[in-house]
Scaffold this active site. Structure first.
Site, mmCIF file in Angstrom:
data_model
loop_
_atom_site.group_PDB
_atom_site.id
_atom_site.type_symbol
_atom_site.label_atom_id
_atom_site.label_comp_id
_atom_site.label_asym_id
_atom_site.label_seq_id
_atom_site.Cartn_x
_atom_site.Cartn_y
_atom_site.Cartn_z
ATOM 1 N N ASP A 153 114.278 22.185 -44.609
ATOM 2 C CA ASP A 153 114.011 20.866 -45.151
ATOM 3 C C ASP A 153 115.303 20.167 -45.569
ATOM 4 O OD1 ASP A 153 112.331 22.481 -47.894
ATOM 5 O OD2 ASP A 153 114.454 21.990 -47.693
ATOM 6 N N MET A 190 115.003 17.055 -60.181
ATOM 7 C CA MET A 190 114.303 15.855 -59.690
ATOM 8 C C MET A 190 114.192 14.797 -60.783
ATOM 9 S SD MET A 190 111.370 17.967 -57.662
ATOM 10 C CE MET A 190 111.389 19.367 -58.759
ATOM 11 N N LYS A 247 110.578 16.621 -46.524
ATOM 12 C CA LYS A 247 110.518 16.809 -47.969
ATOM 13 C C LYS A 247 111.462 15.869 -48.704
ATOM 14 C CE LYS A 247 107.811 20.457 -49.002
ATOM 15 N NZ LYS A 247 108.399 21.605 -49.613
#
Ligand SMILES: C[S@@+](CC[C@H](N)C(=O)[O-])C[C@H]1O[C@@H](n2cnc3c(N)ncnc32)[C@H](O)[C@@H]1O
Length: 473
Positions: free
Chosen positions: A249, A384, A271
């Protein structure tokens, strides 16, 4: 070739070592590992040898060398610090046609002791002839890194099945194909992963009269680390070079992808935030199907597969469907970014714990235990967290964290594009808005951030002349 490589069976054979220093100790150690009956002649002994003599590992004559010591020996090693005595020993050994090795005197040697990679019963000996023992040692170090520790077990297992395989496959070509399949495929991987019973079960299956000639597929869920290819583990590298299909990914850096087998099929599953090339359920399905088709599938994930990596979900499907798999940890972004930014995540004076949380937004908010995260003397790492940064700052302040609390934002940590923003809860949002970082980014909140001023060591090659720290205080 100036020297013929041979492996001698020295078990219980008499060998003479003359000299009691560190060099003699190294030679003795190798002879003892090979089971030789060592006699050591030296008036004095270094601590290592004294310890071995006291333990009864070898015979010691506490005196100077005499010519009669040579009689009946199979090998002689002259390791005194007196060149003339060493030469005399060599001449006597030569006259008696006994192989002799003389320390630091290549011309007087009739054999050399190589550098050894010991995966007994597999042994690799490296020699540079009589030219450069240092070069041989360097090569050995490289081989040590490349050859997994479990190789000896693989050889042992092969030894145990050798006769049965011979009986099962009469043609040499068939035997060779069988061993190729076994030693490079699922059996080898089971052994190296410490799954001995499973390995034997596969061999038994493959030896059955009605066995199909096919390799079993498997999935390797491998953590590729945060970006710097040097941070990959030996096991990860080995599996990367074995897999014939690579499923990866976005977070896997290109240099790492380039370390996989050249001829492997590569499947990108995306992703990116709000843009997934393939849904998670489809990825799970894909991995299981590829393995069932007999492929060795590398599922390469950024960082560590079990930390915000959904690795658990992917192997859940495999486990449910009986597909063999292995999980290889990687360095997670928090460890990698913190280390390369010079920010220890814990420190006796500032933080007694560290918490990894996701700052991922769901319906415009972040569902976290804010009162717990606002406690002092800890470090919080937000994965994130870039998009939700204003909410994170606002929540921490609302729950009592001081506006002066230090915070770091690490962009593309451990790579040549690493950039570190440091500041406080009060200042970070404005600075990030003024000079937006490129994902992926990681947030580190806590007093430990201020240690970066002292501990910053990593200089990315592409670092701007002004410095990689964007200070926003
Ligand atoms: C889906 S999580 C995957 C985490 C990964 N499994 C790990 O253990 O590092 C993705 C987040 O990890 C963080 N991340 C991963 N690699 C990073 C890097 N090189 N620099 C900064 N942050 C990184 C970012 O916060 C990114 O949004």
């Amino acid at each position: 070739m100036d020297l013929l490589p041979v492996f001698l069976d020295m078990r219980a054979r008499p060998c003479l070592v003359v000299g009691g220093g560190a060099t003699a100790a190294r030679k003795v150690a190798n002879l003892l590992r090979a089971g030789a009956a060592v006699t050591l002649v030296s008036p004095e002994l270094c601590a290592t040898l004294a310890h071995q003599v006291a333990a009864g590992a070898l015979r010691h004559e506490a005196r100077r060398f005499v010519p009669a010591d040579i009689a009946g020996q199979r090998l002689v090693i002259a390791a005194t610090d007196d060149r003339a005595i060493n030469r005399q020993i060599a001449e006597l050994a030569n006259a008696a046609e006994i192989p002799v090795n003389v320390v630091d005197d290549p011309d007087a040697c009739t054999f050399v002791l190589p550098s050894i990679v010991d995966r007994s019963p597999v042994t690799i000996a490296v020699s540079s002839g009589k030219t450069s023992p240092v070069l041989a040692r360097m090569l050995r170090t490289r081989l040590e890194a490349l050859i997994p520790a479990g190789y000896g077990r693989l050889a042992e297992l092969s030894g145990r099945y050798r006769e049965r395989v011979k009986a099962r496959f009469s043609a040499q070509r068939d035997r060779r194909r069988f061993w190729d399949r076994i030693l490079q495929g699922a059996v080898a991987e089971r052994i190296l992963a410490g799954q001995f019973e499973e390995a034997e079960a596969i061999i038994e299956r493959e030896l059955a009269p009605d066995a199909l000639e096919r390799d079993l597929g498997e999935v390797y869920l491998v953590g590729a680390g945060p970006g710097d290819p040097d941070l990959i583990s030996f096991r990860a590298l080995r599996l990367m070079q074995q897999a014939d299909v690579v499923v990866y990914d976005r977070l896997v850096a290109a240099p790492i992808l380039n370390m996989t087998r050249r001829d492997a099929q590569r499947i990108y599953v995306g992703k990116e935030r709000n843009h997934h090339a393939m849904r998670q359920e489809e990825i799970n399905r894909l991995l299981a199907d590829l393995a069932k088709d007999g492929h060795r599938v590398l599922r390469l994930k950024g960082g560590d597969p079990f930390i915000f990596g959904r690795g658990g979900e992917e192997i859940d499907t495999l486990a449910a469907e009986g597909v063999p798999f292995q999980v290889i940890p990687g360095i997670t972004a928090a460890s990698g970014c913190a280390a390369y930014a010079g920010i220890p995540l814990t420190h006796r004076d500032y933080a007694q714990s560290v918490t990894f949380v996701t700052g991922h937004l769901k319906d415009g908010s972040i569902d976290l235990n804010w009162p717990a995260l606002a406690q002092p003397h800890q470090t919080i790492v937000f994965y994130m967290g870039l998009v939700g940064l204003p909410i994170i700052v606002q929540q921490l302040l609302a729950h009592g964290v001081a506006p002066e609390m230090p915070i770091a934002l690490v962009q593309q940590g451990t790579t040549h594009l690493q950039r570190v923003y440091t500041g406080t809860l009060a200042t970070i949002c404005a600075s990030v808005e003024a000079d937006p970082p490129a994902p992926p980014t990681l947030l580190i909140v806590g007093e430990v951030v201020q240690l970066r001023d002292k501990l910053n060591w990593y200089r990315p090659p592409d670092e701007p002349v002004q410095g990689a720290t964007t200070s926003i205080v």
